[in-house]
Design a protein around this motif. Sequence first.
Motif, PDB file in Angstrom:
ATOM      1  N   MET A  50      55.029 -38.573  94.687  1.00  0.00           N
ATOM      2  CA  MET A  50      55.144 -39.270  93.430  1.00  0.00           C
ATOM      3  C   MET A  50      55.842 -40.600  93.792  1.00  0.00           C
ATOM      4  O   MET A  50      56.894 -40.735  94.378  1.00  0.00           O
ATOM      5  N   MET A  51      55.206 -41.592  93.330  1.00  0.00           N
ATOM      6  CA  MET A  51      55.772 -43.072  93.566  1.00  0.00           C
ATOM      7  C   MET A  51      56.304 -43.483  92.436  1.00  0.00           C
ATOM      8  O   MET A  51      55.758 -43.542  91.409  1.00  0.00           O
ATOM      9  N   LEU A  52      57.556 -43.935  92.450  1.00  0.00           N
ATOM     10  CA  LEU A  52      58.424 -44.127  91.195  1.00  0.00           C
ATOM     11  C   LEU A  52      58.901 -45.555  91.164  1.00  0.00           C
ATOM     12  O   LEU A  52      59.588 -45.599  91.990  1.00  0.00           O
ATOM     13  N   ALA A  53      58.533 -46.440  90.505  1.00  0.00           N
ATOM     14  CA  ALA A  53      59.101 -47.820  90.279  1.00  0.00           C
ATOM     15  C   ALA A  53      60.498 -47.692  89.193  1.00  0.00           C
ATOM     16  O   ALA A  53      60.245 -46.833  88.132  1.00  0.00           O
ATOM     17  N   ASP A  54      61.296 -48.331  89.624  1.00  0.00           N
ATOM     18  CA  ASP A  54      62.859 -48.296  88.772  1.00  0.00           C
ATOM     19  C   ASP A  54      63.407 -49.692  88.526  1.00  0.00           C
ATOM     20  O   ASP A  54      64.267 -49.787  88.787  1.00  0.00           O
ATOM     21  N   GLY A  55      62.411 -50.789  87.953  1.00  0.00           N
ATOM     22  CA  GLY A  55      62.939 -51.824  87.760  1.00  0.00           C
ATOM     23  C   GLY A  55      64.220 -52.091  87.126  1.00  0.00           C
ATOM     24  O   GLY A  55      64.892 -53.174  87.349  1.00  0.00           O
ATOM     25  N   ASP A  56      64.427 -51.407  85.966  1.00  0.00           N
ATOM     26  CA  ASP A  56      65.578 -51.755  85.321  1.00  0.00           C
ATOM     27  C   ASP A  56      66.801 -50.688  85.828  1.00  0.00           C
ATOM     28  O   ASP A  56      67.699 -50.726  85.137  1.00  0.00           O
ATOM     29  N   ASN A  72      58.772 -28.144  93.242  1.00  0.00           N
ATOM     30  CA  ASN A  72      58.724 -28.033  91.844  1.00  0.00           C
ATOM     31  C   ASN A  72      59.450 -28.208  90.669  1.00  0.00           C
ATOM     32  O   ASN A  72      60.097 -27.351  90.111  1.00  0.00           O
ATOM     33  N   GLY A  73      59.882 -29.474  91.014  1.00  0.00           N
ATOM     34  CA  GLY A  73      60.753 -30.276  90.063  1.00  0.00           C
ATOM     35  C   GLY A  73      62.289 -29.808  90.025  1.00  0.00           C
ATOM     36  O   GLY A  73      63.061 -30.171  89.320  1.00  0.00           O
TER      37      GLY A  73
END
Length: 76
Positions: free
Chosen positions: A14-20, A50-51
Amino acid sequence: MQAWGEAQNASEIMMLADGDASFTKALGLEMDTATFGGVRSQRYAMVIENGVVTQLNVEEPKQFEASKAETILAVL
């Protein structure tokens, strides 16, 4: 993030952006770099199965040992 993941063949990740920095703040891993970008994420590596977080390695300032690929691959 989606385009970069596709370019890297990251289909199992999973690619996750976290700009803020909301994700980073929820983890309690934020740091204030003041004039060098403001609130940023500390350097860390997380393994999630698994989360469920099964490994969280947070780097000491100016280090690159706990989160490097070799360290994480050793725990997989």
